[in-house]
Design a protein around this motif. Structure first.
Motif, PDB file in Angstrom:
ATOM      1  N   LEU A  32      26.527  77.826  51.919  1.00  0.00           N
ATOM      2  CA  LEU A  32      27.851  77.322  52.249  1.00  0.00           C
ATOM      3  C   LEU A  32      28.935  77.983  51.413  1.00  0.00           C
ATOM      4  O   LEU A  32      29.972  78.390  51.912  1.00  0.00           O
ATOM      5  CB  LEU A  32      27.893  75.804  52.066  1.00  0.00           C
ATOM      6  CG  LEU A  32      27.097  75.009  53.107  1.00  0.00           C
ATOM      7  CD1 LEU A  32      27.214  73.533  52.798  1.00  0.00           C
ATOM      8  CD2 LEU A  32      27.592  75.288  54.513  1.00  0.00           C
ATOM      9  N   CYS A  81      36.928  70.611  54.856  1.00  0.00           N
ATOM     10  CA  CYS A  81      35.960  70.725  55.936  1.00  0.00           C
ATOM     11  C   CYS A  81      35.742  69.351  56.569  1.00  0.00           C
ATOM     12  O   CYS A  81      35.562  68.347  55.864  1.00  0.00           O
ATOM     13  CB  CYS A  81      34.640  71.280  55.406  1.00  0.00           C
ATOM     14  SG  CYS A  81      33.297  71.294  56.625  1.00  0.00           S
ATOM     15  N   SER A  98      31.662  68.545  55.620  1.00  0.00           N
ATOM     16  CA  SER A  98      31.250  68.401  54.220  1.00  0.00           C
ATOM     17  C   SER A  98      32.343  67.835  53.328  1.00  0.00           C
ATOM     18  O   SER A  98      32.088  67.506  52.174  1.00  0.00           O
ATOM     19  CB  SER A  98      30.803  69.761  53.676  1.00  0.00           C
ATOM     20  OG  SER A  98      31.910  70.660  53.633  1.00  0.00           O
ATOM     21  N   SER A 152      34.616  69.388  51.867  1.00  0.00           N
ATOM     22  CA  SER A 152      34.827  70.319  50.770  1.00  0.00           C
ATOM     23  C   SER A 152      36.032  71.198  51.083  1.00  0.00           C
ATOM     24  O   SER A 152      36.315  71.504  52.249  1.00  0.00           O
ATOM     25  CB  SER A 152      33.587  71.184  50.560  1.00  0.00           C
ATOM     26  OG  SER A 152      33.858  72.232  49.648  1.00  0.00           O
ATOM     27  N   GLN A 191      33.636  74.617  56.918  1.00  0.00           N
ATOM     28  CA  GLN A 191      33.386  75.378  55.700  1.00  0.00           C
ATOM     29  C   GLN A 191      32.499  76.576  55.980  1.00  0.00           C
ATOM     30  O   GLN A 191      31.476  76.474  56.656  1.00  0.00           O
ATOM     31  CB  GLN A 191      32.716  74.469  54.655  1.00  0.00           C
ATOM     32  CG  GLN A 191      32.510  75.135  53.304  1.00  0.00           C
ATOM     33  CD  GLN A 191      31.807  74.214  52.336  1.00  0.00           C
ATOM     34  OE1 GLN A 191      31.263  73.202  52.740  1.00  0.00           O
ATOM     35  NE2 GLN A 191      31.808  74.566  51.065  1.00  0.00           N
ATOM     36  N   SER A 205      26.311  77.858  57.792  1.00  0.00           N
ATOM     37  CA  SER A 205      27.570  77.166  57.524  1.00  0.00           C
ATOM     38  C   SER A 205      27.950  76.276  58.702  1.00  0.00           C
ATOM     39  O   SER A 205      27.409  76.381  59.813  1.00  0.00           O
ATOM     40  CB  SER A 205      28.679  78.187  57.261  1.00  0.00           C
ATOM     41  OG  SER A 205      28.940  78.947  58.430  1.00  0.00           O
ATOM     42  N   HIS A 206      28.902  75.388  58.435  1.00  0.00           N
ATOM     43  CA  HIS A 206      29.333  74.453  59.478  1.00  0.00           C
ATOM     44  C   HIS A 206      30.141  75.152  60.560  1.00  0.00           C
ATOM     45  O   HIS A 206      30.069  74.767  61.734  1.00  0.00           O
ATOM     46  CB  HIS A 206      30.163  73.329  58.840  1.00  0.00           C
ATOM     47  CG  HIS A 206      29.415  72.553  57.805  1.00  0.00           C
ATOM     48  ND1 HIS A 206      28.260  71.853  58.089  1.00  0.00           N
ATOM     49  CD2 HIS A 206      29.639  72.357  56.484  1.00  0.00           C
ATOM     50  CE1 HIS A 206      27.823  71.259  56.993  1.00  0.00           C
ATOM     51  NE2 HIS A 206      28.629  71.560  55.999  1.00  0.00           N
TER      52      HIS A 206
END
Length: 571
Positions: free
Chosen positions: A91, A135, A138, A140, A155, A161-162
């Motif tokens: 990530l 994000c 997450s 973040s 993110q 990754s997302h």
């Protein structure tokens, strides 16, 4: 990597232990993260805004090149395969992990295309960059990308990754990095370089040249948002997120202060400052005055988050506060963050700081108590104390800087008229300005009983006046409904308060024009705030209350319960 592993299958176990060798190489190849270069004025607000696509400085690049060449040489000498990527860093370091170990981020060539087949899927109607860059999965704020098809934040863009997962699940392929402003196509992974995306970059991070700043007050042209609404740059509404109207009226008032606005429109003026509040205020200023917004209003969400953190939740979303207290806190905090170590000056003090001469008279009772606790002898003089008794009075004279002046309103009448309605008194502004003529006595009880006399010794370019409408006691807050009659133009102060003579080669400036008037409507604690502001390009007045912006007559400005005003000095 498969071919190299097949080549290693014939090696004896005692000569090659892949687990231990991989662990050793991973430990050697994990230096501390390099410093991130600042790409825009908000990139340095937090360490976790880092992005793997940023180029590093030359010294760091040479160091990494040498380390990676040594590791590749050791791998080739031992006949080992390349180290596999660490799944735990997908990530945060997704871009690097897609490459083999011996090829660093500065050695790989990112494919750049201009003819992306998915550009027609970009939906500018759903894009909103006013909210915090977190994000949506997450939560973040590290390496965040915005999907240009649905507007959601994700993110990273590596395979784990997302954003990558969203591109496969939803079929949305165009993403922009919210810090570097680079656009990518996922899951293909190439960068998109197309001028048609520049308008999105300008909305994400508005840019104003110094030449454009100088022409702002001359611009009479309206702008049109994507939804078809017309708006005036600088006269856009602000979202009331939840009882944040006290912030909105303060921001709209400060946007009329030309030197302050011009200072924050150019990020280079405060790039040395590390305060998130300063950068968020500058970003909000640029969005309010941006002529190519996608919508006709701005949400101060990120600025409010910075206010909550800097004020330690003294001012927060969901709790009504006083715009006078917020204005005082904001100006002092911005000054403290912007001032340099060489002097105590900032753009805040240049605009708003004036000076008072304060004469304090302490009555005999306080003097007697002081003599009982201290043997120090102070100079005293005999004066008459209100005609009731005579005694020693200590007179202290001092100079005190100020950013705003508080004016006391006369108490409202206690009785009703023949129509059984409360009589709303009116008072001229000049009557309550007598507080600063150097002769009028003001009684104070804190920190101890004293009589004060105030005299203005230096006027600021922008004068902030505050009418003390609210009084608090142990049980409730009471509001004074007295109307203040004030001039909208040509407020001549020298006719009502004594002013010092100007220095040599200086013009005597004592005439002011009103540029912002904050009004409180309703009961104390339950009412709401609105503001009247002037647009200089056409000298028209507008009433602004959160998202509501409408033109009004100058006569209507004076028919309101003024709470805080900003006057501009004639040049």
């Amino acid at each position: 990597m498969t071919s190299k592993r097949e080549a290693n299958d014939g090696m004896e176990e005692e000569e090659f232990n892949p687990n231990s060798k991989r662990q050793k190489l991973l430990e050697e190849s994990s230096p501390s993260p390099p410093p991130v270069s600042i790409a825009n004025p908000l990139s340095g607000l937090a360490n976790n805004y880092g992005d793997d696509d940023e180029e590093e400085d030359d010294e760091r690049r040479e160091l990494d090149n040498g380390r990676e060449r040594d590791e590749v040489d050791r791998n080739q000498q031992n006949g080992h395969g390349l180290v596999e990527k660490n799944e735990q860093t997908e990530l945060s370091d997704s871009d690097d992990n897609e490459q083999p170990f011996g090829q660093g981020r500065h050695n790989r060539q990112m494919e750049v295309r201009r003819d992306c087949p998915y550009l027609d899927t970009v939906n500018r109607q759903v894009l909103d960059f006013d909210f915090e860059k977190f994000c949506s999965v997450s939560l973040s704020n590290l390496n965040v990308y915005a999907c240009l098809v649905c507007g959601k934040y994700f993110q990273g863009r590596g395979k784990n990754s997302h954003a990558y997962t969203h591109s496969l699940e939803a079929g949305h392929h165009v993403y922009i990095n919210l810090r570097t402003e680079k656009v990518y196509c996922l899951p293909d992974g190439y960068e998109i370089n197309d001028p048609s995306l520049d308008d999105i970059r300008h909305v994400l991070n508005p840019r104003v040249t110094r030449e454009q700043v100088e022409q702002l007050d001359k611009n009479k042209q309206w702008s049109r948002a994507l939804d078809g609404s017309d708006y005036l740059p600088g006269m856009v509404g602000l979202n009331n997120i939840k009882e944040t109207d006290f912030v909105n009226v303060t921001i709209q008032s400060l946007m009329r202060v030309t030197p302050l606005r011009n200072f924050f429109l150019i990020p280079e003026n405060y790039k040395h400052c590390k305060s998130p509040l300063v950068h968020r205020f500058g970003e909000l200023t640029r969005k309010i005055w941006h002529a190519r917004n996608f919508k006709g209003q701005v949400s101060p969400h990120e600025f409010l988050q910075a206010v909550m953190k800097a004020s330690k939740k003294r001012f927060r979303i969901g709790a009504q506060s006083d715009p006078v207290e917020f204005m005082s806190w904001l100006l002092n905090t911005l000054h403290a963050d912007l001032r340099t170590s060489k002097n105590n000056r900032s753009i805040i003090y240049k605009c708003f700081q004036g000076e008072l001469e304060v004469v304090k008279e302490i009555p005999n009772k306080v003097i007697t108590e002081k003599k009982e606790t201290s043997n120090d002898q102070k100079s005293t003089e005999k004066v008459a104390d209100g005609g009731t008794e005579h005694g020693a009075v200590v007179t202290e004279t001092s100079r005190m800087p100020f950013l705003m002046l508080g004016l006391d309103l006369p108490p409202p009448p206690l009785f009703k008229d023949v129509m059984e309605k409360n009589i709303i008194p009116q008072v001229p502004l000049f009557n309550i300005l007598n507080k600063f003529d150097g002769k009028t006595i003001t009684e104070v009880v804190r920190p101890h009983i004293a009589r004060m006399r105030y005299c203005v010794t230096r006027l600021p370019p922008y004068l902030i006046l505050h009418m003390r409408r609210f009084t608090k006691n142990n049980f409730f807050v009471e509001k004074n409904p007295t109307l203040v009659n004030f001039p909208v133009k040509n407020l001549e102060l020298k006719d009502y308060i004594p002013l010092p003579a100007p220095k040599e080669n200086e013009r005597f400036r004592s005439k002011y024009d009103l540029i912002a008037n904050i009004v409180h409507d309703g009961k104390p604690g339950e009412g709401f705030y609105r503001v009247f502001v002037q647009r200089k390009s056409e000298e028209l007045w507008y009433e602004m209350q959160d998202l509501h912006v409408s033109e009004t007559l100058p006569q209507m400005v004076a028919l309101s319960e003024a709470y805080m005003q900003i006057y501009e000095q004639h040049q």
